[in-house]
Design a protein around this motif. Sequence first.
Motif, short mmCIF file in Angstrom:
data_model
loop_
_atom_site.label_atom_id
_atom_site.label_comp_id
_atom_site.label_asym_id
_atom_site.label_seq_id
_atom_site.Cartn_x
_atom_site.Cartn_y
_atom_site.Cartn_z
N VAL A 153 16.28 -0.43 3.99
CA VAL A 153 16.38 0.53 2.90
C VAL A 153 15.10 1.36 2.83
O VAL A 153 14.00 0.84 2.93
N ASN A 154 15.25 2.66 2.66
CA ASN A 154 14.10 3.58 2.67
C ASN A 154 13.50 3.71 1.27
O ASN A 154 14.13 4.25 0.37
N PRO A 155 12.26 3.25 1.07
CA PRO A 155 11.63 3.39 -0.24
C PRO A 155 10.87 4.70 -0.41
O PRO A 155 10.08 4.83 -1.34
N GLY A 156 11.06 5.67 0.47
CA GLY A 156 10.43 6.96 0.25
C GLY A 156 9.78 7.60 1.46
O GLY A 156 9.06 8.59 1.33
N TRP A 157 9.99 7.07 2.66
CA TRP A 157 9.45 7.71 3.86
C TRP A 157 10.24 8.96 4.21
O TRP A 157 11.44 9.03 3.99
N TRP A 158 9.54 9.94 4.79
CA TRP A 158 10.24 11.13 5.28
C TRP A 158 9.46 11.74 6.41
O TRP A 158 8.27 11.54 6.56
N LEU A 192 0.87 -1.18 0.00
CA LEU A 192 0.00 0.00 0.00
C LEU A 192 0.90 1.23 0.00
O LEU A 192 1.64 1.45 0.94
N PRO A 193 0.85 2.03 -1.06
CA PRO A 193 1.84 3.10 -1.20
C PRO A 193 1.64 4.28 -0.28
O PRO A 193 2.58 5.01 -0.02
N ALA A 212 -0.35 12.36 -2.32
CA ALA A 212 0.65 13.00 -3.18
C ALA A 212 0.67 12.36 -4.56
O ALA A 212 0.17 11.27 -4.78
N HIS A 213 1.29 13.07 -5.47
CA HIS A 213 1.48 12.57 -6.83
C HIS A 213 2.96 12.40 -7.08
O HIS A 213 3.81 12.82 -6.29
N ALA A 214 3.29 11.83 -8.20
CA ALA A 214 4.69 11.50 -8.50
C ALA A 214 5.59 12.72 -8.53
O ALA A 214 6.79 12.62 -8.28
N VAL A 232 6.02 9.74 6.68
CA VAL A 232 4.94 9.57 5.70
C VAL A 232 5.56 9.15 4.37
O VAL A 232 6.72 9.40 4.10
N ARG A 233 4.73 8.50 3.56
CA ARG A 233 5.20 8.05 2.25
C ARG A 233 4.10 8.33 1.23
O ARG A 233 2.96 7.92 1.40
N GLN A 234 4.46 9.02 0.16
CA GLN A 234 3.54 9.42 -0.89
C GLN A 234 2.33 10.18 -0.33
O GLN A 234 1.20 10.02 -0.79
N LEU A 235 2.60 10.98 0.69
CA LEU A 235 1.60 11.88 1.23
C LEU A 235 2.20 13.28 1.29
O LEU A 235 3.31 13.46 1.79
N LYS A 236 1.49 14.25 0.78
CA LYS A 236 1.95 15.63 0.79
C LYS A 236 1.61 16.26 2.14
O LYS A 236 0.45 16.26 2.56
N VAL A 237 2.62 16.77 2.83
CA VAL A 237 2.40 17.42 4.12
C VAL A 237 2.04 18.88 3.87
O VAL A 237 2.88 19.68 3.43
#
Length: 345
Positions: free
Chosen positions: A223-228, A178-179, A285-287, A255-260
Amino acid sequence: MPDGTKQRQPSSAAAIPRPLRVVQWNIERGYQLDAIIATLKRLDADILCLQEIDICNERSGNTNHAEIIAEQLGLNAGIVVEFQELKSPCRSPSQQGGGLHGNAIYSRFDMKLRVIDHAHQPFNWPRDGVLLGEPRVGRRCTLVAEVAVPRGPPVLAYSAHFECFTGIIGSRASAAELPHQIIFGDFNTFAHSWRAFRQSTPTADEGLPPELHFSGDILRAAVNPGWWDPFDAAKDITISNHGGWMTAKADWAFVRQLKVVKHWMENRDFTTSDHRCLVLDVEHAHADILELHKKSTRRTARELQLKRSSKFWTWFSLLAATSLSLFAYKLARTSIVSSISSTTF
């Protein structure tokens, strides 16, 4: 003891006009439960990730905090029990157990719940709890909720409470199922780099001593696939203990693929809990913003690598405590010697 999830009656997932509001907070066993609930009511969040939920412990009034919070806020509740807190004479009244202790996820939306039982357990609590000052039975685990938000795909939320070193939250492959995700918790990161969410596989010469004996599987899963985390890793202090002598950013809101859209902290004076409350307003979020997330993750790694603020003050507090202890020892020794001399002559 990862076997205590509970869900209340589902609520309708009606559309909401504002961004999704998510909260991370270690509520310190609910010592100030009324003030905690008042803060959470004011925030009116859509998803709450809370740690240190007490259920029927003497130290917190022998009440079921998990149930009280759910009823007062009118939210669905998922609870995971990590420990049975044993009643023991070695505990002070403010630490006395007799009940259960764990973490929770609350939401106004429907949830599907599961539990991650971490393979890596830094402490053997049933064996060492008395020596560590907390007689208890159980083990660390993480509660996971798939939350059916009204707009966009479900959000996968994690509520974690780590020891100093603990098992990573699942593997990269399962995390990618789940992205749109939030990974919140009290990670207990005092005075060391947070290496769990990197952009590349860490190795022993990059901050993980060989004596830790992490397996290749654990390192690959880290390995971090995109969390911040939008908060400043060095300056945004989230915990204050021992009269302010020990501070750190121990709490994280990945968060991952979520715009703060907006983020801030509540309980800045630490009167309601010894942890600050992290609040984020987020949107799917979008790409086009994923690169921003990657840059933020790299910035966080650089900030931690500089070993600023938290590490400096932690080492300073430890040095000060050691110096005071040595001074007290010398003073007591001098007093004893003087007393013996007076008695002799």
